[in-house]
Design a protein around this motif. Structure first.
Motif, PDB file in Angstrom:
ATOM      1  N   PRO A 466       0.829  -1.218   0.000  1.00 26.44           N
ATOM      2  CA  PRO A 466       0.000   0.000   0.000  1.00 26.44           C
ATOM      3  C   PRO A 466       0.855   1.256   0.000  1.00 26.44           C
ATOM      4  O   PRO A 466       2.063   1.226   0.219  1.00 26.44           O
ATOM      5  CB  PRO A 466      -0.813  -0.146   1.287  1.00 26.44           C
ATOM      6  N   GLU A 467       0.196   2.387  -0.240  1.00 26.54           N
ATOM      7  CA  GLU A 467       0.891   3.679  -0.235  1.00 26.54           C
ATOM      8  C   GLU A 467       1.543   3.914   1.126  1.00 26.54           C
ATOM      9  O   GLU A 467       0.963   3.604   2.167  1.00 26.54           O
ATOM     10  CB  GLU A 467      -0.086   4.804  -0.563  1.00 26.54           C
ATOM     11  N   GLY A 468       2.762   4.469   1.073  1.00 25.58           N
ATOM     12  CA  GLY A 468       3.504   4.736   2.290  1.00 25.58           C
ATOM     13  C   GLY A 468       4.293   3.553   2.796  1.00 25.58           C
ATOM     14  O   GLY A 468       5.010   3.661   3.797  1.00 25.58           O
ATOM     15  N   GLY A 469       4.193   2.390   2.116  1.00 21.62           N
ATOM     16  CA  GLY A 469       4.938   1.207   2.531  1.00 21.62           C
ATOM     17  C   GLY A 469       6.386   1.279   2.073  1.00 21.62           C
ATOM     18  O   GLY A 469       6.883   2.329   1.654  1.00 21.62           O
ATOM     19  N   ALA A 470       7.076   0.144   2.173  1.00 23.83           N
ATOM     20  CA  ALA A 470       8.496   0.120   1.829  1.00 23.83           C
ATOM     21  C   ALA A 470       8.825  -1.152   1.059  1.00 23.83           C
ATOM     22  O   ALA A 470       8.270  -2.226   1.323  1.00 23.83           O
ATOM     23  CB  ALA A 470       9.351   0.193   3.093  1.00 23.83           C
ATOM     24  N   VAL A 471       9.734  -1.003   0.106  1.00 24.46           N
ATOM     25  CA  VAL A 471      10.266  -2.129  -0.666  1.00 24.46           C
ATOM     26  C   VAL A 471      11.780  -2.078  -0.539  1.00 24.46           C
ATOM     27  O   VAL A 471      12.393  -1.034  -0.762  1.00 24.46           O
ATOM     28  CB  VAL A 471       9.841  -2.053  -2.146  1.00 24.46           C
ATOM     29  N   ARG A 472      12.372  -3.207  -0.175  1.00 24.02           N
ATOM     30  CA  ARG A 472      13.808  -3.238   0.093  1.00 24.02           C
ATOM     31  C   ARG A 472      14.444  -4.404  -0.670  1.00 24.02           C
ATOM     32  O   ARG A 472      13.898  -5.512  -0.712  1.00 24.02           O
ATOM     33  CB  ARG A 472      14.044  -3.400   1.597  1.00 24.02           C
ATOM     34  N   VAL A 473      15.627  -4.135  -1.239  1.00 22.23           N
ATOM     35  CA  VAL A 473      16.408  -5.168  -1.944  1.00 22.23           C
ATOM     36  C   VAL A 473      17.782  -5.253  -1.290  1.00 22.23           C
ATOM     37  O   VAL A 473      18.463  -4.234  -1.132  1.00 22.23           O
ATOM     38  CB  VAL A 473      16.565  -4.846  -3.439  1.00 22.23           C
ATOM     39  N   ASP A 474      18.185  -6.462  -0.893  1.00 23.98           N
ATOM     40  CA  ASP A 474      19.526  -6.705  -0.362  1.00 23.98           C
ATOM     41  C   ASP A 474      20.254  -7.650  -1.304  1.00 23.98           C
ATOM     42  O   ASP A 474      19.765  -8.734  -1.599  1.00 23.98           O
ATOM     43  CB  ASP A 474      19.451  -7.325   1.034  1.00 23.98           C
ATOM     44  N   ARG A 491      17.700 -10.585  -2.055  1.00 23.22           N
ATOM     45  CA  ARG A 491      16.539 -10.663  -1.151  1.00 23.22           C
ATOM     46  C   ARG A 491      15.631  -9.462  -1.406  1.00 23.22           C
ATOM     47  O   ARG A 491      16.057  -8.310  -1.263  1.00 23.22           O
ATOM     48  CB  ARG A 491      17.028 -10.669   0.300  1.00 23.22           C
ATOM     49  N   VAL A 492      14.387  -9.731  -1.823  1.00 21.72           N
ATOM     50  CA  VAL A 492      13.410  -8.678  -2.105  1.00 21.72           C
ATOM     51  C   VAL A 492      12.321  -8.747  -1.031  1.00 21.72           C
ATOM     52  O   VAL A 492      11.597  -9.750  -0.936  1.00 21.72           O
ATOM     53  CB  VAL A 492      12.794  -8.854  -3.503  1.00 21.72           C
ATOM     54  N   ALA A 493      12.228  -7.707  -0.214  1.00 22.44           N
ATOM     55  CA  ALA A 493      11.275  -7.691   0.905  1.00 22.44           C
ATOM     56  C   ALA A 493      10.347  -6.491   0.768  1.00 22.44           C
ATOM     57  O   ALA A 493      10.741  -5.423   0.285  1.00 22.44           O
ATOM     58  CB  ALA A 493      12.026  -7.625   2.239  1.00 22.44           C
ATOM     59  N   ASP A 494       9.100  -6.672   1.169  1.00 20.57           N
ATOM     60  CA  ASP A 494       8.138  -5.566   1.128  1.00 20.57           C
ATOM     61  C   ASP A 494       7.274  -5.595   2.395  1.00 20.57           C
ATOM     62  O   ASP A 494       7.287  -6.572   3.146  1.00 20.57           O
ATOM     63  CB  ASP A 494       7.252  -5.662  -0.124  1.00 20.57           C
ATOM     64  N   THR A 495       6.540  -4.520   2.612  1.00 26.03           N
ATOM     65  CA  THR A 495       5.624  -4.426   3.751  1.00 26.03           C
ATOM     66  C   THR A 495       4.193  -4.486   3.254  1.00 26.03           C
ATOM     67  O   THR A 495       3.312  -3.780   3.760  1.00 26.03           O
ATOM     68  CB  THR A 495       5.874  -3.126   4.529  1.00 26.03           C
ATOM     69  N   GLY A 496       3.951  -5.329   2.240  1.00 21.80           N
ATOM     70  CA  GLY A 496       2.655  -5.380   1.581  1.00 21.80           C
ATOM     71  C   GLY A 496       1.642  -6.259   2.278  1.00 21.80           C
ATOM     72  O   GLY A 496       1.745  -6.552   3.475  1.00 21.80           O
ATOM     73  N   ILE A 497       0.685  -6.738   1.478  1.00 21.14           N
ATOM     74  CA  ILE A 497      -0.469  -7.447   2.047  1.00 21.14           C
ATOM     75  C   ILE A 497      -0.131  -8.876   2.436  1.00 21.14           C
ATOM     76  O   ILE A 497      -0.870  -9.505   3.184  1.00 21.14           O
ATOM     77  CB  ILE A 497      -1.640  -7.456   1.047  1.00 21.14           C
ATOM     78  N   PRO A 549       0.099 -12.995   5.964  1.00 17.86           N
ATOM     79  CA  PRO A 549      -0.923 -11.996   5.642  1.00 17.86           C
ATOM     80  C   PRO A 549      -0.777 -10.747   6.509  1.00 17.86           C
ATOM     81  O   PRO A 549      -0.644 -10.832   7.730  1.00 17.86           O
ATOM     82  CB  PRO A 549      -2.242 -12.731   5.942  1.00 17.86           C
ATOM     83  N   GLY A 550      -0.754  -9.599   5.846  1.00 21.65           N
ATOM     84  CA  GLY A 550      -0.661  -8.326   6.545  1.00 21.65           C
ATOM     85  C   GLY A 550       0.728  -7.946   6.986  1.00 21.65           C
ATOM     86  O   GLY A 550       0.922  -6.841   7.512  1.00 21.65           O
ATOM     87  N   GLU A 551       1.728  -8.831   6.796  1.00 24.64           N
ATOM     88  CA  GLU A 551       3.085  -8.533   7.256  1.00 24.64           C
ATOM     89  C   GLU A 551       4.095  -8.421   6.110  1.00 24.64           C
ATOM     90  O   GLU A 551       5.268  -8.203   6.367  1.00 24.64           O
ATOM     91  CB  GLU A 551       3.554  -9.619   8.234  1.00 24.64           C
ATOM     92  N   GLY A 552       3.647  -8.600   4.882  1.00 26.43           N
ATOM     93  CA  GLY A 552       4.566  -8.475   3.753  1.00 26.43           C
ATOM     94  C   GLY A 552       5.157  -9.812   3.328  1.00 26.43           C
ATOM     95  O   GLY A 552       4.847 -10.862   3.884  1.00 26.43           O
ATOM     96  N   SER A 553       6.034  -9.756   2.340  1.00 25.84           N
ATOM     97  CA  SER A 553       6.638 -10.959   1.764  1.00 25.84           C
ATOM     98  C   SER A 553       8.130 -10.748   1.569  1.00 25.84           C
ATOM     99  O   SER A 553       8.598  -9.609   1.386  1.00 25.84           O
ATOM    100  CB  SER A 553       5.996 -11.287   0.410  1.00 25.84           C
ATOM    101  N   VAL A 554       8.871 -11.859   1.613  1.00 27.88           N
ATOM    102  CA  VAL A 554      10.319 -11.831   1.355  1.00 27.88           C
ATOM    103  C   VAL A 554      10.638 -12.936   0.353  1.00 27.88           C
ATOM    104  O   VAL A 554      10.389 -14.116   0.620  1.00 27.88           O
ATOM    105  CB  VAL A 554      11.142 -12.049   2.640  1.00 27.88           C
ATOM    106  N   PHE A 555      11.161 -12.566  -0.804  1.00 26.69           N
ATOM    107  CA  PHE A 555      11.611 -13.523  -1.819  1.00 26.69           C
ATOM    108  C   PHE A 555      13.141 -13.535  -1.804  1.00 26.69           C
ATOM    109  O   PHE A 555      13.776 -12.466  -1.818  1.00 26.69           O
ATOM    110  CB  PHE A 555      11.117 -13.139  -3.208  1.00 26.69           C
TER     111      PHE A 555
END
Length: 844
Positions: A466-474, A491-497, A549-555
């Motif tokens: 969502p808007e205001g969230g964060a996407v991070r790549v390590d 490592r691709v991490a987000d604070t999404g759904i 759910p609600g905490e984001g995903s990490v690939f």
């Protein structure tokens, strides 16, 4: 009832035995015929290999002769000493001899000093008749009395005089190169002309030394005249095949293969038919094995009844499992078609609707421009959906190949940021890439496919955050267990759904999407992650996912990538340069400092703009000013521009070089430049980029050439367009004529070749070539243009403009002689940039 059952069993057994016997007879005959055909095919293959070897041998000789001709073309035809010096090093070439003739003066030079002599008129006339380059048919050398093969090439001396260069070598030397033998040295070969003349005779003991024509040998053996004529016709038509003739009191098989580099020459292999048939006799003698099959079949029939019920039950169970699997696949495909229908209809509806709105408001330019922008975005979405479907099809069919090449991580990450950052900024999302332990900036991999993997992961992260969230790549480099490789963990991490646990088991399945209202509101076919998984597998890597759910995903993607063929250039240390880094992100600040320390520097780190001003002021008061200050664009209280202005006020007349680092500097260039900021660095920062920036802004080195916006003026340029689609013709014509180009348009490849051939040399500056066209396709048209005998045929830029958009299509275009490839639907800025590169000689 039992007696009746027994009679049925006996009848079945007798029927089985009869079938086996009849099958055995048929089998023996078919094996005998198949083995003969296989043996003849093997002889043809060996003959073809020998033909290729002789072709290669001749090609290498012609290539060496061409190199010598190029060297001699730089000499004066009257400078005999220089000519002979060029030829001296070839004097000991395996019994071969070289001559160079000035056709203007009929002077002939050999490989030894003092061998220059005048040719008589007959000799000169014979050489003048030989044009271009090629091979002379074998002739009897009047000087040595030896049958000889001669390679020749015509060329021009430096003073414009016509020259003739020839290499001669004994036929016996050539014969040694191709003298094939088959089946324990019972077969041999000839090189013949289509008329049957024996050009090169095998050194084999069975080779006939008397006859000069192959057809004469066959004709005198009482063979069928119609078969001989068929053999002659096959040679005249350039065919490959085999024939059987009576020769030397027995049947022989003649296998013939045309040579590629010497048109009109054939390699003919001759093998006794009895030798080929010997292998079948062993199989006939072993036919008793089939009697055993009769007994075995009886046992099988007896056992069949016993296991019948068990196997039937298993078969039914297997059929049930197959039915359930088919139903599951059909359900998944139906869901995919439903999703795809929705996702395709959505942008199509936008395109149609926006087109109607644009028509209604044609007199309102601002609204029309907005509608056209939405149409373009919807069109791009459609292209992305179609590309996903086509990519999936090619991966599953095994046709997709990796194209590994040495690629810089800086290039990969720069392109990645330019694609993802604008979308993340629109949703006010934090987007950061962190580097850990990167020691190899250049690695060997397929940049297109790795870029596809990362864009898929990051697009999903941005899309479902969502808007205001964060996407991070390590991105972390560590030692690889495999030799000559580096291990990268991305490592691709987000604070999404996030995703539900039950869906994670199917996330990499084709056609799958999570059943969630928030997911249904976003476009997608359910193919993106399946494509990612397959590409990672092709790269011999692994991909895992962790999500709630609600905490984001990490690939997490783990890859072992080959080290580049040329090792990363080691940047020399830069002692004596004082650097201050002001960055509110401690991880980015740490990575930048590590790279600078590797360059021999000891940077000072501060977390804010205020601290940077205080640090710079203190250094100035002690007469130990910083040479360079690197400011993060996300500084606050004050911001980067305010910090730069404050530092300028504190440091006086000789301020340090101020640089700004950001993922996107758009909209702040003028303000930053006014504050004294000299240069902009795109994050993430790599060691090479930092070194290059220091050299440019501190040491005064000239910056490397950058890709600036190119002028779109094509005034005075004449372009030939080959395109069969009228709408595409109109789009290209309007666009390019609007930039000043003069356009000639044809609707097929043949018309394109004819238009170019009829034009004067240099008339056209560039050809835009569609590939799939009637009458003649773009590949064939390009080959014919490249083969024309005119000065500009080989150099005029030809740019493929086609809907064939896969990597192999690009390779096919280049292989046909084109200079570049544009995929439809056309990316207009890319097309203009490519045209300018080709017209300015930078499109190689």
């Amino acid at each position: 009832m039992k007696i009746k059952h027994r009679w049925k069993t006996l009848l079945l057994a007798v029927l089985s035995v009869s079938i086996v016997l009849l099958g055995s007879i048929y089998y023996l005959r078919s094996v005998q015929n198949s083995l003969w055909l296989k043996s003849v095919t093997d002889v043809l293959e060996v003959t073809a290999q020998g033909c290729h070897a002789l072709d290669t041998y001749i090609e290498k000789d012609m290539e060496m002769l061409h190199w010598l001709a190029e060297d001699l073309s730089a000499e004066d035809s009257r400078d005999g000493k220089a000519i002979q010096e060029e030829m001296l090093h070839l004097s000991g070439d395996s019994g071969s001899s070289y001559i160079c003739v000035s056709l203007d003066t009929n002077t002939c030079y050999g490989t030894q000093p003092g061998e220059a002599q005048k040719l008589n008129p007959e000799q000169a006339e014979a050489l003048l008749a030989l044009q271009g380059n090629g091979i002379r048919e074998p002739y009897l050398d009047g000087r040595t009395g030896v049958w000889t093969l001669g390679y020749y090439e015509r060329f021009s001396f430096k003073d414009g005089a016509e020259g003739f260069l020839q290499k001669s070598l004994p036929l016996s030397t050539v014969a040694e190169r191709f003298s094939l033998s088959f089946y324990d040295d019972t077969g041999f070969s000839y090189v013949v002309s289509p008329q049957g003349d024996i050009l090169i005779r095998s050194l084999h003991r069975n080779s006939n030394r008397t006859f000069q024509n192959l057809f004469d040998i066959i004709d005198l053996q009482g063979n069928d005249p119609d078969e001989i004529r068929s053999f002659q016709a096959a040679l005249e038509l350039g065919k490959k095949g085999a024939a059987r003739f009576y020769y030397q009191e027995e049947d022989y098989v003649f296998c013939y293969v045309p040579m590629e580099n010497t048109p009109g020459w054939y390699l003919v292999s001759i093998v006794p038919n009895r030798v080929i048939m010997e292998q079948t006799h062993n199989i006939v003698q072993n036919s008793q094995v089939f009697l055993i099959l009769i007994l075995v079949s009886g046992l099988i029939m007896a056992a069949f009844y016993i296991v019948h019920r068990t196997t039937s039950r298993r078969i039914l169970q297997a059929e049930e499992r197959a039915r359930l699997a088919a139903e599951s696949a059909n359900t998944a495909k139906s869901r995919f078609l439903s999703n795809m229908s929705h996702d395709i209809r959505t942008p199509m509806n936008a395109i149609i609707g926006m087109t109607q709105l644009a028509s209604r408001h044609a007199g309102e330019p601002d609204k029309v421009r907005e509608y056209l922008k939405n149409i373009e975005l919807s069109g791009q979405l459609l292209v992305g959906l179609i590309n996903d479907i086509l990519d999936m099809s090619k991966i599953e069919s095994g046709k997709m190949k990796l194209n590994n090449m040495d690629t810089s991580l800086e290039t990969l990450l720069t392109n990645l940021v330019r694609i993802i950052q604008p979308t993340a900024a629109q949703k006010n999302q934090g987007f950061h890439i962190y580097l850990h332990g990167i020691t190899h900036e250049t690695l060997s991999f397929d940049p297109l496919r790795l870029n596809q993997v990362l864009i898929n992961l990051l697009s999903n992260a941005v899309k479902f955050t969502p808007e205001g969230g964060a996407v991070r790549v390590d991105i972390t480099e560590s030692p690889s267990v495999r030799e000559n490789r580096a291990h990268l963990t991305i490592r691709v991490a987000d604070t999404g759904i996030g995703m539900k646990p039950e869906y994670l088991r199917h996330i990499f399945d084709s056609f799958s999407r999570e059943q969630d209202d928030r997911v249904h509101q976003t476009e997608g076919t359910g193919l993106g992650m399946a494509i990612v998984k397959m590409i990672v597998d092709m790269m011999e890597g692994t991909i895992t996912v962790d999500s709630r759910p609600g905490e984001g995903s990490v690939f997490t993607v783990d890859l072992d990538l080959l080290l580049a063929a040329a090792a990363d250039q080691e940047n020399p240390a830069l002692p004596g340069i004082r650097i201050l880094i002001a960055d509110s992100d401690p991880e980015e600040s740490r990575t930048t400092a590590e790279f600078l320390r590797a360059l021999g520097l000891s940077p000072d780190l501060v977390p804010s703009g205020e601290a940077a001003v205080q640090k710079a002021a203190a250094a100035h008061s002690h007469g130990n000013d910083y040479t360079l200050i690197l400011l993060d664009a996300e500084l606050e209280d004050p911001d980067a521009v305010g910090t730069a202005l404050a530092i300028l006020e504190q440091t006086g007349e000789k301020p340090p070089s101020l640089l700004l680092s950001a993922y996107d500097c758009a909209g702040m260039e003028e303000e930053a430049a006014a504050a004294g900021i000299k240069d902009f660095l795109q994050k993430p920062l790599l060691k090479t980029a930092l070194y290059r920036c220091i050299c440019q802004n501190v040491l005064g080195d000239k910056p490397a050439a950058t890709c600036k916006d190119m002028s779109q003026d094509l005034t005075g340029r004449r372009i030939l367009l080959a395109e069969d689609n009228m709408l595409n013709q109109e789009i290209a014509r309007e666009l390019l004529e609007g930039l000043g180009a003069q356009m000639d348009v044809v609707s097929n490849g043949l018309a394109c070749v004819e238009s170019f051939e009829k034009s004067s040399p240099g008339h056209y500056d560039l050809i835009l070539m569609d590939v799939q066209m009637p009458v003649m396709n773009g590949y064939e048209a390009t080959k014919q243009i490249r083969g024309l005998d005119r000065a500009d045929a080989g150099v005029i830029p030809i740019l493929a403009m086609t809907a064939d958009a896969f990597a192999e299509d690009v390779e096919a275009a280049l292989a046909a002689g084109m200079n570049g490839h544009l995929a439809k639907p056309l990316d207009i800025p890319t097309m203009i940039r490519q045209i300018h590169l080709l017209l300015n000689g930078n499109g190689d």
